[in-house]
Design an enzyme around this catalytic site. Structure first.
Site, short mmCIF file in Angstrom:
data_model
loop_
_atom_site.label_atom_id
_atom_site.label_comp_id
_atom_site.label_asym_id
_atom_site.label_seq_id
_atom_site.Cartn_x
_atom_site.Cartn_y
_atom_site.Cartn_z
N ARG A 21 0.77 -1.18 -0.55
CA ARG A 21 -0.12 -0.22 -0.25
C ARG A 21 0.98 1.46 -0.08
NH1 ARG A 21 -5.65 -0.97 1.43
NH2 ARG A 21 -6.27 -2.66 0.16
N ARG A 25 -3.98 6.67 -0.29
CA ARG A 25 -4.87 7.65 0.78
C ARG A 25 -3.60 8.45 1.63
NH1 ARG A 25 -10.13 4.38 2.33
NH2 ARG A 25 -8.39 3.10 2.76
N ARG A 34 -7.38 11.75 -6.87
CA ARG A 34 -9.18 10.94 -6.07
C ARG A 34 -10.20 11.86 -6.12
NH1 ARG A 34 -12.63 8.13 -4.67
NH2 ARG A 34 -12.51 5.79 -3.17
N ASP A 70 -6.09 -3.54 -7.85
CA ASP A 70 -6.66 -4.37 -6.73
C ASP A 70 -7.04 -5.52 -6.82
OD1 ASP A 70 -7.73 -3.33 -3.96
OD2 ASP A 70 -9.37 -4.75 -4.22
N TYR A 145 -14.33 -12.77 0.22
CA TYR A 145 -14.95 -11.15 0.47
C TYR A 145 -16.32 -12.04 -0.71
CZ TYR A 145 -11.20 -8.47 0.69
OH TYR A 145 -10.56 -7.25 2.01
O1 1CP Z 1 0.04 0.54 -3.43
C1 1CP Z 1 -0.09 -0.74 -3.39
O2 1CP Z 1 0.17 -1.68 -2.36
C2 1CP Z 1 -0.76 -1.15 -4.50
C3 1CP Z 1 -1.95 -1.27 -4.86
C4 1CP Z 1 -3.12 -1.90 -4.21
C5 1CP Z 1 -2.87 -3.11 -3.03
C6 1CP Z 1 -1.69 -4.05 -3.49
C7 1CP Z 1 -4.05 -1.28 -3.31
C8 1CP Z 1 -4.77 -0.76 -4.08
N1 1CP Z 1 -4.90 -2.77 -3.24
C9 1CP Z 1 -4.00 -4.00 -2.67
C10 1CP Z 1 -4.17 -4.81 -2.25
C11 1CP Z 1 -5.85 -5.72 -1.13
N2 1CP Z 1 -7.14 -4.78 -1.88
C12 1CP Z 1 -5.88 -6.38 0.20
C13 1CP Z 1 -4.41 -7.48 -0.29
C14 1CP Z 1 -3.35 -5.89 1.08
C15 1CP Z 1 -4.46 -5.73 2.18
O3 1CP Z 1 -4.20 -6.31 2.84
O4 1CP Z 1 -3.58 -4.31 2.39
C16 1CP Z 1 -6.64 -6.28 -0.25
C17 1CP Z 1 -7.12 -6.49 1.08
C18 1CP Z 1 -7.83 -5.34 -0.99
C19 1CP Z 1 -9.11 -5.15 -0.72
C20 1CP Z 1 -9.50 -3.50 -0.32
N3 1CP Z 1 -9.48 -2.97 -1.50
C21 1CP Z 1 -9.39 -3.26 0.90
C22 1CP Z 1 -9.42 -3.48 2.48
C23 1CP Z 1 -10.93 -3.76 2.86
C24 1CP Z 1 -11.63 -4.82 4.04
O5 1CP Z 1 -11.68 -5.86 3.55
O6 1CP Z 1 -10.27 -4.49 5.13
C25 1CP Z 1 -9.42 -1.39 0.37
C26 1CP Z 1 -9.97 -0.23 0.99
C27 1CP Z 1 -9.52 -1.31 -0.99
C28 1CP Z 1 -9.32 0.27 -2.16
C29 1CP Z 1 -8.11 0.24 -2.15
N4 1CP Z 1 -7.21 -0.71 -2.74
C30 1CP Z 1 -5.88 -0.12 -2.82
C31 1CP Z 1 -5.82 1.19 -2.63
C32 1CP Z 1 -5.33 2.62 -1.99
C33 1CP Z 1 -7.64 1.28 -2.19
C34 1CP Z 1 -8.39 2.39 -1.26
C35 1CP Z 1 -9.17 3.00 -2.52
C36 1CP Z 1 -9.47 4.26 -2.00
O7 1CP Z 1 -11.07 4.72 -1.39
O8 1CP Z 1 -9.00 5.37 -2.85
#
Ligand code: 1CP
Length: 331
Positions: A21, A25, A34, A70, A145
């Site tokens: 990540r 944000r 965004r 994602d 999910y």
């Molecule tokens: O910078 C990076 O790491 C690359 C981009 C990336 C990656 C590898 C994003 C962007 N998401 C992920 C993987 C991801 N997505 C995981 C596995 C890694 C982890 O555990 O953090 C998971 C579980 C998700 C699912 C997801 N997508 C969540 C989690 C929700 C939950 O159930 O707790 C969320 C909030 C997202 C949205 C998301 N994905 C990425 C970003 C920057 C965002 C936020 C989007 C926004 O509102 O701007």
């Protein structure tokens, strides 16, 4: 290119550093973009995905990029619609309720449904000087999910399903695994240098359920992608490390609960990534330095080590703290 050297166990310099990540944000430039676009538009527009992927390279000086995308995009290959709700996270529009729902899921090729990912990889690679990491979610995490309909505190529906209908759970995992392998092969062909598989929710499983419902599918993914380094991450990786090794990944990314040096003692040649507690980034700089040094001292001169956090950077963390941590690792 120190990341690729460490992934081969041949790094003679300081450890490479990147963060899960690292684009998101917590960065003002990300938040500005965004405000103009939805998250899905951002990942589906190759030019924007590239711009966001590059942000942490330019601003933090990390040694690897991870594609801005994602884990949930794989749902598109199953014909499942989803969106991201402000403040709530992912919402699956038609979650699975009944074992028959698994049989009804269509499968579409990633090449057709996720061609925007290929385009983003091509575009990002042409602008990058450090290796690019592609990724997907692990089958168990994606299945959770699909069943929960989004994030969850206790994953009750998933665990209930897995104990009540184990065969249908395996069918679902099987389907997701096949599609994930195709998807990762497509990423490899498009030019990524390494892959990471995120089994974020594997930690909710008991040990024997981890062995039955997560590990075999991770193993299949590693076997199918034996010609590119695959890093396995799960929350729970410090508990499951001895078993994750059996999947034969190029590297294991440890969560923050375990001790890197203990795992190193049991697995002298294994490539290890991790595992600073992300919340250390809330601490004053002196504490950040101290905690980073504790890990760096343990792994000093280790040719098969990659510095990372034990999980992702959180949206309210400060860019300055993250940049300071990169400097600590580099100096
Ligand atoms: O910078 C990076 O790491 C690359 C981009 C990336 C990656 C590898 C994003 C962007 N998401 C992920 C993987 C991801 N997505 C995981 C596995 C890694 C982890 O555990 O953090 C998971 C579980 C998700 C699912 C997801 N997508 C969540 C989690 C929700 C939950 O159930 O707790 C969320 C909030 C997202 C949205 C998301 N994905 C990425 C970003 C920057 C965002 C936020 C989007 C926004 O509102 O701007």
């Amino acid at each position: 290119m120190s990341l690729l050297k460490s992934l081969k166990g041949e790094n003679s310099g300081p450890p490479p550093v990147w963060f899960m990540r690292q684009a998101g944000r917590y960065m003002p430039q990300y938040r500005a973009l965004r405000e103009k676009h939805s998250f899905l538009t951002m990942i589906q527009t190759p030019e924007i995905a590239t711009e966001v992927t590059l942000m942490p390279i330019r601003q933090l000086g990390v040694d690897a990029a991870i594609l801005f995308c994602d884990i949930l995009v794989i749902l598109e290959t199953l014909g499942v619609k989803y969106h991201f709700k402000e403040g709530l996270g992912p919402v699956i529009e038609s979650p699975l309720h009944h074992p028959d729902d698994v049989l009804r899921l269509p499968t579409h090729s990633p090449q057709q449904t996720l061609s925007y990912v290929s385009k983003a990889i091509h575009l990002t690679k042409s602008a990058l000087t450090v290796p690019l990491i592609g990724f997907c979610g692990a089958p168990f995490t994606i299945a959770s999910y699909l069943i929960e309909g989004g994030g969850s505190k206790d994953f009750k529906k998933t665990k209930k399903w897995l104990f009540e209908h184990p065969e249908s759970f395996h069918k679902l995992l099987d389907k997701i695994t096949d599609l994930s392998i195709d998807y990762l092969k497509m990423q490899k062909k498009s030019g990524v240098d390494a892959l990471q598989v995120f089994d974020t929710w594997a930690g909710i499983l008991g040990y024997s359920q981890f062995l039955e419902f997560s590990l075999p599918y991770l193993t299949r993914i590693c076997e199918a992608l034996s010609d590119i380094p695959v890093i396995l991450f799960c929350k729970g990786s410090s508990v499951f490390a001895d078993d994750l090794v059996k999947a034969k990944p190029a590297a294991i990314s440890l969560d923050w609960h375990g001790s890197l040096s203990k795992v190193r003692r049991s697995h002298p040649k294994l490539v290890l990534q991790g595992n600073l507690d992300p919340d250390v980034l809330y601490a004053p700089k002196e504490k950040i330095r101290q905690e980073a040094c504790t890990i760096l001292d343990q792994m000093k001169g280790d040719p098969a080590y990659i510095f990372n956090l034990g999980h992702g950077i959180k949206p309210d963390m400060s860019v300055d703290a993250v940049r300071f941590l990169v400097e600590c690792v580099k100096n």
